[in-house]
Motif scaffolding. Sequence first.
Motif, mmCIF file in Angstrom:
data_model
loop_
_atom_site.group_PDB
_atom_site.id
_atom_site.type_symbol
_atom_site.label_atom_id
_atom_site.label_comp_id
_atom_site.label_asym_id
_atom_site.label_seq_id
_atom_site.Cartn_x
_atom_site.Cartn_y
_atom_site.Cartn_z
ATOM 1 N N ALA A 178 43.914 35.723 34.627
ATOM 2 C CA ALA A 178 43.581 36.195 35.976
ATOM 3 C C ALA A 178 42.072 36.309 36.158
ATOM 4 O O ALA A 178 41.522 35.879 37.188
ATOM 5 N N GLU A 179 41.397 36.859 35.159
ATOM 6 C CA GLU A 179 39.941 36.995 35.245
ATOM 7 C C GLU A 179 39.253 35.629 35.269
ATOM 8 O O GLU A 179 38.331 35.406 36.046
ATOM 9 N N LYS A 180 39.711 34.698 34.421
ATOM 10 C CA LYS A 180 39.116 33.364 34.361
ATOM 11 C C LYS A 180 39.330 32.594 35.667
ATOM 12 O O LYS A 180 38.513 31.748 36.055
ATOM 13 N N ALA A 181 40.417 32.925 36.362
ATOM 14 C CA ALA A 181 40.718 32.256 37.623
ATOM 15 C C ALA A 181 39.982 32.885 38.800
ATOM 16 O O ALA A 181 40.141 32.452 39.948
ATOM 17 N N GLY A 182 39.178 33.917 38.538
ATOM 18 C CA GLY A 182 38.408 34.559 39.593
ATOM 19 C C GLY A 182 39.181 35.573 40.401
ATOM 20 O O GLY A 182 38.746 35.974 41.487
ATOM 21 N N LEU A 183 40.320 36.013 39.889
ATOM 22 C CA LEU A 183 41.133 36.992 40.604
ATOM 23 C C LEU A 183 40.717 38.413 40.249
ATOM 24 O O LEU A 183 40.057 38.646 39.227
ATOM 25 N N PRO A 211 41.943 41.523 38.661
ATOM 26 C CA PRO A 211 43.067 41.870 37.803
ATOM 27 C C PRO A 211 43.909 43.045 38.308
ATOM 28 O O PRO A 211 45.132 43.059 38.134
ATOM 29 N N GLU A 212 43.271 44.024 38.958
ATOM 30 C CA GLU A 212 44.030 45.166 39.456
ATOM 31 C C GLU A 212 44.962 44.762 40.596
ATOM 32 O O GLU A 212 46.094 45.246 40.693
ATOM 33 N N LYS A 213 44.496 43.865 41.453
ATOM 34 C CA LYS A 213 45.364 43.356 42.525
ATOM 35 C C LYS A 213 46.498 42.517 41.950
ATOM 36 O O LYS A 213 47.642 42.574 42.409
ATOM 37 N N VAL A 214 46.171 41.711 40.962
ATOM 38 C CA VAL A 214 47.196 40.903 40.303
ATOM 39 C C VAL A 214 48.266 41.799 39.706
ATOM 40 O O VAL A 214 49.465 41.540 39.831
ATOM 41 N N LEU A 215 47.819 42.883 39.065
ATOM 42 C CA LEU A 215 48.748 43.820 38.445
ATOM 43 C C LEU A 215 49.710 44.411 39.475
ATOM 44 O O LEU A 215 50.911 44.559 39.212
ATOM 45 N N LYS A 216 49.195 44.733 40.662
ATOM 46 C CA LYS A 216 50.051 45.266 41.724
ATOM 47 C C LYS A 216 51.131 44.270 42.118
ATOM 48 O O LYS A 216 52.253 44.646 42.464
ATOM 49 N N SER A 217 50.797 42.989 42.070
ATOM 50 C CA SER A 217 51.753 41.964 42.475
ATOM 51 C C SER A 217 52.832 41.713 41.437
ATOM 52 O O SER A 217 53.988 41.457 41.783
ATOM 53 N N ILE A 218 52.461 41.781 40.159
ATOM 54 C CA ILE A 218 53.423 41.336 39.143
ATOM 55 C C ILE A 218 54.113 42.454 38.364
ATOM 56 O O ILE A 218 55.162 42.233 37.756
ATOM 57 N N ALA A 219 53.549 43.671 38.385
ATOM 58 C CA ALA A 219 54.091 44.737 37.535
ATOM 59 C C ALA A 219 55.515 45.135 37.905
ATOM 60 O O ALA A 219 56.295 45.539 37.037
ATOM 61 N N SER A 220 55.864 45.032 39.176
ATOM 62 C CA SER A 220 57.205 45.441 39.599
ATOM 63 C C SER A 220 58.144 44.259 39.795
ATOM 64 O O SER A 220 59.281 44.424 40.247
ATOM 65 N N GLY A 221 57.692 43.067 39.443
ATOM 66 C CA GLY A 221 58.537 41.881 39.573
ATOM 67 C C GLY A 221 59.182 41.503 38.254
ATOM 68 O O GLY A 221 59.300 42.318 37.333
#
Length: 261
Positions: A192-197, A199-209
């Motif tokens: 996520a970091e290497k892709a320029g995202l 990480p905290e927003k990414v975590l919100k998207s995937i943690a509950s999926g």
Amino acid sequence: MQEIGFIGTGVMGKSMVQNLLDNGYVVHIYTRTKEKATSLIENGAIWHDNPAKLAGMVDLLITMVGYPTDVEELYLSEGGFLETMRKGTVAVDMTTSSPELAKAIYKEGKAAEIGVLDAPVSGGDVGAQNGTLSIMIGGDPEVFERVRPVFEVLGENIVFQGEAGSGQHTKMVNQIAIASNMVGVTEAIVYAEKAGLDPEKVLKSIASGAAGSWSLSNLIPRVLKDDFSPGFFIKHFIKDMRIALDEAKKNGTRSPRTSAS
């Protein structure tokens, strides 16, 4: 079982002792240096300089140490706990250790009229602090019922697994499952970091999926805040993996992913 002995006041053990004190138990502890137990002593724990003598004073002895060799020395060596504990008392080893060693301690305890349970835990420092550990127990069901009120102070998910060694086997299942997950969540956040995202927003998207896991929800947020305080030591996880692979070899389980981890 109001008088409890506790050997192993490390990252998790310290919080477990504090929870027992907070719930009215008298807790006797042993540490190699008294200074390391200062906060627990100030909160009511009774410190001893001799673990074998401590073991002979309590109704229930709990151990949570580093390695199977430590467990074996404490229980099975000359002058060990099974020789100094009183008949009718109970010993609970909460170290992640060898199932075969758990069976050996159980057998010797039976001969000495001492109840023995193997009860490793999962949940890390957070679970120890909050009293929400998962506890996996092997031994005799009647001994488990005697100790259940103490387990309920230390954890939430408390499951009696079966005969001696079953708790340790269950912990190996836990460690096998988490090994690949720990690698996966770490690689995912680096990606996520290497892709320029963010990480905290990414975590919100995937943690509950579908990708959600305990490690993703509880450990990665700490990492993102640069909090690298140990919830568990990697040297002990490596020890656990060696035990798991040894046991897998014994029962004929193929474990290519665990071996790679």
